[in-house]
Design a protein around this motif. Structure first.
Motif, PDB file in Angstrom:
ATOM      1  N   ASN A 107      47.214  48.802  47.657  1.00 23.44           N
ATOM      2  CA  ASN A 107      47.291  49.053  49.094  1.00 23.44           C
ATOM      3  C   ASN A 107      46.367  50.218  49.421  1.00 23.44           C
ATOM      4  O   ASN A 107      46.413  51.267  48.768  1.00 23.44           O
ATOM      5  CB  ASN A 107      48.728  49.384  49.499  1.00 23.44           C
ATOM      6  CG  ASN A 107      49.631  48.184  49.387  1.00 23.44           C
ATOM      7  OD1 ASN A 107      49.859  47.460  50.339  1.00 23.44           O
ATOM      8  ND2 ASN A 107      50.157  47.951  48.184  1.00 23.44           N
ATOM      9  N   SER A 117      51.530  42.455  46.959  1.00 20.63           N
ATOM     10  CA  SER A 117      50.268  43.188  46.961  1.00 20.63           C
ATOM     11  C   SER A 117      50.091  43.910  45.636  1.00 20.63           C
ATOM     12  O   SER A 117      51.065  44.238  44.956  1.00 20.63           O
ATOM     13  CB  SER A 117      50.224  44.193  48.118  1.00 20.63           C
ATOM     14  OG  SER A 117      51.298  45.106  48.029  1.00 20.63           O
ATOM     15  N   GLY A 152      44.520  48.079  54.478  1.00 19.62           N
ATOM     16  CA  GLY A 152      44.902  46.730  54.079  1.00 19.62           C
ATOM     17  C   GLY A 152      45.380  46.703  52.647  1.00 19.62           C
ATOM     18  O   GLY A 152      45.911  47.696  52.144  1.00 19.62           O
ATOM     19  N   GLU A 163      36.662  40.265  55.096  1.00 21.43           N
ATOM     20  CA  GLU A 163      38.115  40.268  55.268  1.00 21.43           C
ATOM     21  C   GLU A 163      38.686  38.870  55.057  1.00 21.43           C
ATOM     22  O   GLU A 163      37.991  37.860  55.221  1.00 21.43           O
ATOM     23  CB  GLU A 163      38.491  40.786  56.647  1.00 21.43           C
ATOM     24  CG  GLU A 163      38.043  39.920  57.806  1.00 21.43           C
ATOM     25  CD  GLU A 163      38.483  40.464  59.139  1.00 21.43           C
ATOM     26  OE1 GLU A 163      38.546  39.657  60.087  1.00 21.43           O
ATOM     27  OE2 GLU A 163      38.760  41.675  59.241  1.00 21.43           O
ATOM     28  N   ASN A 164      39.949  38.838  54.622  1.00 23.49           N
ATOM     29  CA  ASN A 164      40.674  37.582  54.405  1.00 23.49           C
ATOM     30  C   ASN A 164      39.918  36.643  53.447  1.00 23.49           C
ATOM     31  O   ASN A 164      39.774  35.451  53.710  1.00 23.49           O
ATOM     32  CB  ASN A 164      40.926  36.881  55.745  1.00 23.49           C
ATOM     33  CG  ASN A 164      41.978  35.801  55.628  1.00 23.49           C
ATOM     34  OD1 ASN A 164      42.895  35.885  54.799  1.00 23.49           O
ATOM     35  ND2 ASN A 164      41.853  34.763  56.442  1.00 23.49           N
ATOM     36  N   TYR A 221      42.361  38.831  46.163  1.00 21.81           N
ATOM     37  CA  TYR A 221      42.254  38.604  47.612  1.00 21.81           C
ATOM     38  C   TYR A 221      42.255  39.950  48.328  1.00 21.81           C
ATOM     39  O   TYR A 221      43.003  40.874  47.957  1.00 21.81           O
ATOM     40  CB  TYR A 221      43.437  37.772  48.094  1.00 21.81           C
ATOM     41  CG  TYR A 221      43.645  37.782  49.593  1.00 21.81           C
ATOM     42  CD1 TYR A 221      42.977  36.892  50.427  1.00 21.81           C
ATOM     43  CD2 TYR A 221      44.533  38.689  50.178  1.00 21.81           C
ATOM     44  CE1 TYR A 221      43.175  36.906  51.796  1.00 21.81           C
ATOM     45  CE2 TYR A 221      44.749  38.711  51.547  1.00 21.81           C
ATOM     46  CZ  TYR A 221      44.066  37.819  52.352  1.00 21.81           C
ATOM     47  OH  TYR A 221      44.255  37.833  53.716  1.00 21.81           O
ATOM     48  N   THR A 222      41.430  40.092  49.355  1.00 25.24           N
ATOM     49  CA  THR A 222      41.456  41.287  50.182  1.00 25.24           C
ATOM     50  C   THR A 222      41.742  40.931  51.628  1.00 25.24           C
ATOM     51  O   THR A 222      41.177  39.977  52.177  1.00 25.24           O
ATOM     52  CB  THR A 222      40.148  42.082  50.087  1.00 25.24           C
ATOM     53  OG1 THR A 222      40.269  43.280  50.875  1.00 25.24           O
ATOM     54  CG2 THR A 222      38.943  41.272  50.552  1.00 25.24           C
ATOM     55  N   LEU A 223      42.608  41.717  52.239  1.00 27.91           N
ATOM     56  CA  LEU A 223      42.937  41.499  53.651  1.00 27.91           C
ATOM     57  C   LEU A 223      41.805  41.981  54.550  1.00 27.91           C
ATOM     58  O   LEU A 223      41.483  41.347  55.553  1.00 27.91           O
ATOM     59  CB  LEU A 223      44.228  42.232  54.007  1.00 27.91           C
ATOM     60  CG  LEU A 223      44.686  42.116  55.455  1.00 27.91           C
ATOM     61  CD1 LEU A 223      45.070  40.676  55.789  1.00 27.91           C
ATOM     62  CD2 LEU A 223      45.844  43.068  55.739  1.00 27.91           C
ATOM     63  N   ARG A 224      41.206  43.122  54.209  1.00 28.38           N
ATOM     64  CA  ARG A 224      40.137  43.705  55.019  1.00 28.38           C
ATOM     65  C   ARG A 224      38.853  43.789  54.194  1.00 28.38           C
ATOM     66  O   ARG A 224      38.883  43.748  52.973  1.00 28.38           O
ATOM     67  CB  ARG A 224      40.537  45.105  55.507  1.00 28.38           C
ATOM     68  CG  ARG A 224      41.836  45.150  56.280  1.00 28.38           C
ATOM     69  CD  ARG A 224      41.772  44.309  57.543  1.00 28.38           C
ATOM     70  NE  ARG A 224      43.004  44.431  58.325  1.00 28.38           N
ATOM     71  CZ  ARG A 224      43.314  43.638  59.343  1.00 28.38           C
ATOM     72  NH1 ARG A 224      42.477  42.674  59.718  1.00 28.38           N
ATOM     73  NH2 ARG A 224      44.446  43.812  59.998  1.00 28.38           N
ATOM     74  N   SER A 248      45.475  41.633  46.603  1.00 28.05           N
ATOM     75  CA  SER A 248      46.461  40.921  45.782  1.00 28.05           C
ATOM     76  C   SER A 248      45.726  40.283  44.608  1.00 28.05           C
ATOM     77  O   SER A 248      44.702  39.617  44.801  1.00 28.05           O
ATOM     78  CB  SER A 248      47.185  39.834  46.579  1.00 28.05           C
ATOM     79  OG  SER A 248      48.030  40.402  47.562  1.00 28.05           O
TER      80      SER A 248
END
Length: 444
Positions: free
Chosen positions: A249, A246, A231, A198-199, A282-285, A234
């Motif tokens: 999603n 984003s 999450g 994540e992140n 980029y990935t949030l999760r 992007s």
């Protein structure tokens, strides 16, 4: 009908495997050449750093709160997010839906016009997802957004635009033309390192041989595979911090693809591959990520490039009403669809489509490619819908010598809908080029 056509087939590859080319694959010649009508930029593409234009959750873009049933909201696009105030024919948007309360859809179309019988993104209650939408602008730069049923929050990011007149050239110079490629897998973390934490961002370069310095954007199909939590991904040039926009999603455990036009930067730290285009995701999760290259936007100097002509969304297939094809597609069934003559000319090479699978009986895969050209079904896929879902994705598909394309359904049965949002064609006096090929790709 055409006596001769050079076929262009772009398959937006989803999570079903698309075999990547070996690093030793030869590059096709793509020498720079002045195109006929070179003084004009009409139909050229201008990539932008992604920027958010609308978020109904915060009121950005003029609307606060979810869109209600049968509601139309106008969004001013021209003059915002890097889009010129005038001279723009159409824009490329990433449209996200979050928290819908019913089975529904959005339709984006030029502001002030009658709403067409078409859809831009389809969704179920509680769904979280995005779709790449190319939409023609009204004369005053507006886009209308229609929501059909229930209520939903809507987020809109702009990633680029197509010139509608030569006035754009005075402020933005020359844009780029669309170039076909041999579809190639650039990233598959399932085969490389496993799920991305994540992140986290991953950085990649792509060597397209002599054409590399001329690349300004990549057309990618980007897929999140079985993320741990809801999450987003992007994608951007990688030469700046993670954008606020984003690209994909996703919900937990889903397989979610989205077509994306991603502006590139130039790599100055890639060893022998100095000067090749780069991008980042980029990935949030935590999730696995698959990225397939399906097209390229050049700097306008390469031979064989295509220009875009926007259309108001026009429905050409609805198997539910026998438009374009009759009845649901069964397992391992291929249907041939002929493009209406009013939508194409002798110069038309590629259709920009929005293709929707409607409530398949089981999990399946939908693939689109040119007809009547002796081409086998590609290993790439355009849609990967689950049983009962209504799922849309943008598709750029070549058409054969009789203006037709084929659609294949892998398993179970499903209805299909297809809307044309524009066409790509060769400028007068130019000849098509061979597809670009990826020489190598890697991280930096």
């Amino acid at each position: 009908m055409r006596a001769l056509r050079t076929l262009l087939s772009v398959a937006a590859a989803g999570a079903c495997a698309l075999a990547g080319l070996p690093a030793s694959a030869p590059v096709a010649s793509a020498a720079s050449a002045p195109a006929a009508a070179a003084e004009s930029v009409v139909g050229m593409y201008y990539p932008l750093a992604p920027e958010r234009l609308m978020d109904t959750r915060s009121g950005l873009g003029g609307r606060t709160g979810p869109l209600r049933a049968r509601e139309v909201v106008d969004l001013q696009v021209a003059g915002r997010g890097g889009v010129p105030a005038s001279g723009v024919g159409s824009v490329v948007l990433n449209v996200t839906v979050t928290g819908p309360t019913a089975n529904s859809y959005l339709t984006l179309y030029p502001g002030g016009q009658a709403r067409p019988t078409a859809s831009s993104i389809n969704f179920a209650p509680g769904w979280l997802g995005s779709n790449n939408v190319t939409v023609k602008l009204a004369a005053d730069g507006r886009v209308a957004i229609y929501h059909h049923d229930g209520s939903t929050q809507v987020v809109v990011d702009v990633v680029g635009f197509y010139a509608g007149s030569d006035t754009v050239q005075s402020s933005h110079g020359r844009g780029g033309q669309y170039q076909r490629v041999t579809p190639t897998r650039l990233v598959d973390t399932r085969q490389e390192r496993g799920a991305i934490e994540e992140n986290t961002r991953i950085n990649r370069w792509v060597d397209l041989g002599p054409s590399s310095p001329r690349v300004r954007a990549l057309v990618l199909n980007i897929t999140a595979v079985a993320p741990a939590e809801s999450g987003f991904l992007s994608a951007w040039a990688g030469d700046s911090p993670v954008p606020t926009s984003s690209t994909v999603n996703y919900g937990a455990g889903k397989v979610v693809p989205n077509l994306a036009y991603v502006r590139t930067a130039t790599c100055h730290d890639c060893g022998p591959w100095y000067g090749v285009p780069i991008f980042s995701v980029y990935t949030l999760r935590s999730t696995n990520i698959v990225v397939d290259l399906v097209g390229v936007i050049d700097d306008g100097s390469l031979a064989g490039g295509l220009r875009f002509t926007p259309l108001s969304p026009t429905r050409i297939v609805d198997s539910r009403s026998n438009l374009g094809t009759s009845g649901a597609l069964g397992a391992n069934v291929t249907r041939r669809v002929v493009t209406p003559a009013a939508l194409v000319t002798a110069a038309t090479q590629v259709l920009a489509l929005n293709v929707t699978a409607v409530a398949p009986s089981i999990n399946t895969v939908v693939t689109v490619w040119p007809a009547d050209a002796g081409l086998a079904k590609p290993t790439a896929s355009n849609l990967n819908p689950a049983a009962g879902q209504i799922v849309s994705n943008a598709v750029l598909s070549g058409i054969g010598p009789q203006d037709a394309f084929q659609v294949h359904n892998l398993a179970g049965s499903t209805h299909l809908v297809a809307d044309v949002v524009g066409t790509f064609q060769l400028p007068t006096g130019t000849s098509p080029a061979e597809p670009m090929r990826v020489i190598a790709t890697g991280g930096y």
